[in-house]
Design a protein around this motif. Structure first.
Motif, short mmCIF file in Angstrom:
data_model
loop_
_atom_site.label_atom_id
_atom_site.label_comp_id
_atom_site.label_asym_id
_atom_site.label_seq_id
_atom_site.Cartn_x
_atom_site.Cartn_y
_atom_site.Cartn_z
N TRP A 226 -2.52 6.21 -7.70
CA TRP A 226 -3.29 7.46 -7.67
C TRP A 226 -2.81 8.41 -8.76
N ASP A 227 -1.48 8.54 -8.92
CA ASP A 227 -0.95 9.40 -9.97
C ASP A 227 -1.33 8.90 -11.36
N SER A 228 -1.31 7.58 -11.56
CA SER A 228 -1.70 7.02 -12.85
C SER A 228 -3.17 7.30 -13.16
N SER A 229 -4.03 7.17 -12.15
CA SER A 229 -5.44 7.45 -12.35
C SER A 229 -5.68 8.91 -12.70
N ARG A 230 -5.00 9.82 -11.99
CA ARG A 230 -5.15 11.25 -12.27
C ARG A 230 -4.66 11.58 -13.68
N TRP B 152 0.83 -1.20 0.00
CA TRP B 152 0.00 0.00 0.00
C TRP B 152 0.87 1.26 0.00
N ALA B 153 1.96 1.22 0.78
CA ALA B 153 2.85 2.38 0.84
C ALA B 153 3.62 2.58 -0.46
N GLU C 281 2.89 1.24 -3.65
CA GLU C 281 2.11 1.29 -4.88
C GLU C 281 0.94 2.26 -4.85
N GLY C 282 0.47 2.63 -3.66
CA GLY C 282 -0.73 3.46 -3.56
C GLY C 282 -0.57 4.80 -4.26
N ARG C 283 0.54 5.49 -4.01
CA ARG C 283 0.76 6.80 -4.61
C ARG C 283 0.88 6.70 -6.12
N GLN C 284 1.60 5.67 -6.60
CA GLN C 284 1.77 5.49 -8.04
C GLN C 284 0.43 5.23 -8.72
#
Length: 316
Positions: free
Chosen positions: A49-53, A41-42, A44-47
């Motif tokens: 979120w950035d990919s979705s945005r 979660w730590a 891959e979570g940010r990556q």
């Protein structure tokens, strides 16, 4: 007088010991899963979120440039592309191809099915194929386990033969077994994990770390499906490529099963901390080798109630 009580106490203590070890094992298992959850979660979570945005920005930029498109139209196109990809159809440029459901691709799918790798990039779409897949896997998975077990025993037999010859030459069986085990480990690492990424890098255009990652995820039957061979439509793959990879999967899984079995034996050894020897009389305080029978001879060692000798484990 004391016999039934001692037997009942030993049996009860053995059950309690087994329950405690099971609960401890479950707690360790859950803690390990929690560790993996937090780390993934730590990392891959940010990556994600950035990919979705980024995807949403590209989508709205497309709608602004092509005002004739309404909101649902690109969503429908995207869903169609995803579904075509899952069904194994290549839809790049102006042509379509059945690609992965050709003869070689179908063979590779059969291998990934009975080895339980299941990359998830390809699945049967027709009812007849799904029904056949069920029965095919029902028979093929046990057959695959039997084959892997036999291959593993052949590897062990070869390692023992090398150890025997080295022992005769070195006059040191312990050192010979250690050298044979290290040789089997290093040769397996070289053949199944270190050299194949070079082939994947050449054929797929991956870097070495990506090829190594694919090799381990495949042989361990995790099969995430994020890296799959033979999927780039801009590359031409020779016929022997997927067939060779299929053989590599078979022998590599047998070798990795031996390594995992060794790790399991090392992890299970500390679990034997509960003693199943319980004493209630002064005579029981003596080791079994000190006890004497009625004729004064020492009685042979007998296994305590609740203790069971371990049977040799299978490879798989």
């Amino acid at each position: 007088m004391y016999g039934p009580r001692v037997g009942a106490a030993a049996a009860g203590s053995a059950r309690c010991c087994a329950l405690q070890s099971t609960v401890l094992l479950l707690l360790v298992y859950l803690a390990y899963l929690a560790l993996g959850t937090c780390v993934f979660w730590a990392l891959e979570g940010r990556q994600a979120w950035d990919s979705s945005r980024s995807f949403q920005r590209d989508k709205w930029a497309l709608l602004r440039n092509f005002t004739c498109l309404d909101g649902p139209a690109p969503d429908s196109l995207i869903r169609g592309i995803v579904q075509a990809y899952k069904s194994g159809t290549l839809v790049l440029s102006n042509t379509t191809s059945m690609g992965r459901w050709e003869l070689v691709g179908s063979f590779f799918f059969s291998v990934s099915t009975i080895t339980t790798i299941g990359y998830g990039n390809l699945s049967p779409q027709t009812l007849a194929a799904r029904l056949f897949c069920i029965f095919f896997a029902l028979v093929g998975i046990p057959l695959n386990l039997v084959v892997l077990n036999h291959l593993g025993h052949l590897m062990l037999r070869g390692m023992h033969r090398c150890a025997h010859r080295l022992g005769s030459a070195l006059q040191d069986p312990g050192k010979a077994r250690w050298l044979a085990g290290c040789g089997a480990l290093l040769s397996g690492l070289l053949l199944f994990l270190l050299l194949p990424p070079l082939l994947f890098s050449y054929m797929e255009g991956w870097n070495y770390m990506e090829g190594f990652y694919f090799a381990f995820i495949t042989l361990s039957t995790v099969g995430f499906g994020d890296y799959i061979i033979g999927m780039d439509p801009d590359r031409k793959y020779p016929v022997w490529y997927k067939n060779t990879v299929s053989l590599w999967i078979l022998f590599g899984m047998a070798w990795l099963a031996l390594i995992i079995k060794l790790i399991l034996s090392l992890m299970e050894t500390p679990g034997e901390v509960c003693s199943c020897n319980h004493y209630s009389t002064k005579e029981d305080l003596k080791p079994s080798s000190w006890r004497q029978g009625s004729d004064g001879e020492p009685e042979p060692h007998s296994q305590q109630l609740g203790c069971h000798a371990k049977e040799p484990a299978e490879i798989i």
